[in-house]
Write a protein that holds these residues in place. Structure first.
Motif, mmCIF file in Angstrom:
data_model
loop_
_atom_site.group_PDB
_atom_site.id
_atom_site.type_symbol
_atom_site.label_atom_id
_atom_site.label_comp_id
_atom_site.label_asym_id
_atom_site.label_seq_id
_atom_site.Cartn_x
_atom_site.Cartn_y
_atom_site.Cartn_z
ATOM 1 N N GLU A 21 0.966 3.758 -8.697
ATOM 2 C CA GLU A 21 0.866 4.188 -7.298
ATOM 3 C C GLU A 21 -0.212 3.405 -6.562
ATOM 4 O O GLU A 21 -0.045 3.063 -5.383
ATOM 5 C CB GLU A 21 0.558 5.683 -7.228
ATOM 6 C CG GLU A 21 1.704 6.589 -7.635
ATOM 7 C CD GLU A 21 1.842 6.736 -9.140
ATOM 8 O OE1 GLU A 21 2.835 7.317 -9.596
ATOM 9 O OE2 GLU A 21 0.941 6.247 -9.878
ATOM 10 N N GLN A 24 0.657 0.336 -4.654
ATOM 11 C CA GLN A 24 1.372 0.471 -3.377
ATOM 12 C C GLN A 24 0.426 0.535 -2.177
ATOM 13 O O GLN A 24 0.890 0.582 -1.034
ATOM 14 C CB GLN A 24 2.260 1.726 -3.394
ATOM 15 C CG GLN A 24 3.365 1.687 -4.411
ATOM 16 C CD GLN A 24 4.314 0.520 -4.200
ATOM 17 O OE1 GLN A 24 4.555 0.099 -3.067
ATOM 18 N NE2 GLN A 24 4.847 -0.010 -5.293
ATOM 19 N N ARG A 25 -0.876 0.560 -2.431
ATOM 20 C CA ARG A 25 -1.803 0.566 -1.308
ATOM 21 C C ARG A 25 -1.645 -0.711 -0.486
ATOM 22 O O ARG A 25 -1.241 -1.748 -1.018
ATOM 23 C CB ARG A 25 -3.247 0.725 -1.800
ATOM 24 C CG ARG A 25 -3.588 2.163 -2.206
ATOM 25 C CD ARG A 25 -5.040 2.277 -2.621
ATOM 26 N NE ARG A 25 -5.949 1.865 -1.557
ATOM 27 C CZ ARG A 25 -6.364 2.646 -0.563
ATOM 28 N NH1 ARG A 25 -5.943 3.899 -0.487
ATOM 29 N NH2 ARG A 25 -7.193 2.187 0.354
ATOM 30 N N ASN A 58 -4.685 -5.683 -5.234
ATOM 31 C CA ASN A 58 -4.367 -5.487 -3.819
ATOM 32 C C ASN A 58 -5.170 -6.413 -2.912
ATOM 33 O O ASN A 58 -4.633 -6.995 -1.969
ATOM 34 C CB ASN A 58 -4.623 -4.036 -3.413
ATOM 35 C CG ASN A 58 -3.762 -3.047 -4.168
ATOM 36 O OD1 ASN A 58 -3.481 -3.253 -5.338
ATOM 37 N ND2 ASN A 58 -3.343 -1.974 -3.532
ATOM 38 N N LEU A 86 3.251 -6.980 -10.244
ATOM 39 C CA LEU A 86 3.439 -7.136 -8.797
ATOM 40 C C LEU A 86 3.384 -8.594 -8.355
ATOM 41 O O LEU A 86 3.968 -8.956 -7.331
ATOM 42 C CB LEU A 86 2.375 -6.326 -8.045
ATOM 43 C CG LEU A 86 2.502 -4.808 -8.142
ATOM 44 C CD1 LEU A 86 1.310 -4.134 -7.463
ATOM 45 C CD2 LEU A 86 3.807 -4.327 -7.506
ATOM 46 N N PHE A 204 5.679 1.441 5.566
ATOM 47 C CA PHE A 204 5.993 1.850 4.203
ATOM 48 C C PHE A 204 7.350 2.530 4.146
ATOM 49 O O PHE A 204 7.727 3.247 5.082
ATOM 50 C CB PHE A 204 4.968 2.873 3.689
ATOM 51 C CG PHE A 204 3.593 2.338 3.432
ATOM 52 C CD1 PHE A 204 3.281 1.733 2.219
ATOM 53 C CD2 PHE A 204 2.600 2.464 4.389
ATOM 54 C CE1 PHE A 204 2.008 1.267 1.967
ATOM 55 C CE2 PHE A 204 1.328 1.998 4.152
ATOM 56 C CZ PHE A 204 1.020 1.390 2.938
ATOM 57 N N HIS A 208 6.837 5.109 -0.911
ATOM 58 C CA HIS A 208 5.667 4.259 -1.113
ATOM 59 C C HIS A 208 4.475 4.770 -0.311
ATOM 60 O O HIS A 208 3.328 4.639 -0.753
ATOM 61 C CB HIS A 208 5.999 2.813 -0.742
ATOM 62 C CG HIS A 208 6.924 2.150 -1.699
ATOM 63 N ND1 HIS A 208 7.537 0.933 -1.444
ATOM 64 C CD2 HIS A 208 7.365 2.540 -2.934
ATOM 65 C CE1 HIS A 208 8.297 0.605 -2.467
ATOM 66 N NE2 HIS A 208 8.217 1.566 -3.383
ATOM 67 N N ASP A 211 3.053 7.404 -2.291
ATOM 68 C CA ASP A 211 2.324 6.813 -3.413
ATOM 69 C C ASP A 211 0.891 6.461 -3.028
ATOM 70 O O ASP A 211 -0.016 6.547 -3.856
ATOM 71 C CB ASP A 211 3.037 5.558 -3.919
ATOM 72 C CG ASP A 211 4.279 5.872 -4.731
ATOM 73 O OD1 ASP A 211 4.426 7.030 -5.165
ATOM 74 O OD2 ASP A 211 5.111 4.961 -4.932
ATOM 75 N N THR A 212 0.671 6.061 -1.778
ATOM 76 C CA THR A 212 -0.698 5.711 -1.370
ATOM 77 C C THR A 212 -1.609 6.934 -1.429
ATOM 78 O O THR A 212 -2.818 6.804 -1.641
ATOM 79 C CB THR A 212 -0.741 5.108 0.043
ATOM 80 O OG1 THR A 212 -0.421 6.106 1.029
ATOM 81 C CG2 THR A 212 0.203 3.921 0.165
#
Length: 259
Positions: A21, A24-25, A58, A86, A204, A208, A211-212
């Motif tokens: 998760e 997904q930021r 990220n 990713l 998003f 997602h 998820d953040t």
């Protein structure tokens, strides 16, 4: 932190359970990172980064310039695995299993050290000494945060207000960043250089976006598993049934120069 009889949903500093998760930021502001990259490049030419506590990558994925190279230091196996998944073809950064206090990097191996949303998890005194060791002379250290812009984002503000109603005594890192940075003491190793901030938008998919919130750490580290599950359920109910969720964020960066 709050007193939780049966223990918190998440152990402070352990991202093993929500690494997916966390990936997904959103990216950090290209305006802030672009300005700082140009500053470092104007002095050193080639920009060589060492990110301490790189997580799922990220921050490093937020750099568009192919001229930026360096190291990603991260102690958590799960976070490194998500980072590689990713960006499987990312070759600009060498991933290293280490910490902000003991990076395993050679002396003078970078001209720019960064901590992205990670300062609250480190031992500041040891981190500043480690950053100074791995930096070239007069290199830079940036402590940067990518935060939800509650002032300009009604949905995220409403979710935050719901969370605070659920846990009135909650301590939130994001809303106390200025206080955290006001208390920074580099122990004479660095001088203050500049402060930059800029807002940015991110769209998003609904899941997602949820998820953040699941990736959050200060809330589940202060509440029980039952309370955290209830908060996430209420958050999901508040997310509009739309193809894309438009959100606003703000990147805030404090940069220091090695003495």
């Amino acid at each position: 932190m709050l007193d939780i009889p049966n223990g918190p949903a998440t152990k402070w500093g352990d991202f093993s359970m929500n690494a997916v998760e966390y990936g997904q930021r959103p990216p950090y502001s290209p305006v802030v990172l672009g300005a700082l990259t140009r500053t470092v490049a104007s002095i050193f030419g080639q920009v060589v980064i060492a990110e301490l506590g790189a997580g799922t990558g990220n921050l490093l994925r937020s750099f568009d310039s192919q001229e930026v190279i360096g190291f990603a230091v991260e102690p958590n196996d799960a976070m490194r695995a998500v980072a590689h998944r990713l960006a499987p073809h990312e070759s600009r950064f060498e991933w290293v299993s280490g910490t902000a206090e003991s990076s395993q990097l050679p002396d003078n191996s970078a001209n720019w050290v960064l901590l992205g949303n990670a300062y609250q998890f480190v031992d500041p005194s040891k981190m500043f000494r480690e950053a100074h060791r791995i930096l070239l002379e007069h290199g830079f250290l940036t402590i940067v945060w990518n935060l939800r812009d509650f002032k300009r984002d009604q949905l995220q503000r409403q979710i935050e207000e719901m969370v605070k109603r659920q846990v009135p005594d909650l301590k939130r890192t994001g809303t106390s960043v200025a206080d955290i940075m006001d208390a920074v003491d580099t122990e004479g190793l660095f001088s203050e250089y500049c402060y930059l901030e800029a807002g940015h938008e991110q769209n998003f998919l609904p899941q997602h976006f949820l998820d953040t919130w699941k990736a959050g750490h200060d809330v589940p580290s202060q509440v029980s598993k039952e309370v955290w599950k209830d908060i996430l359920s209420k958050t999901a109910e508040m997310i509009p049934n739309e193809p894309l969720i438009r959100t606003r964020w703000i990147t805030r960066a404090w940069t220091f120069q090695a003495i």
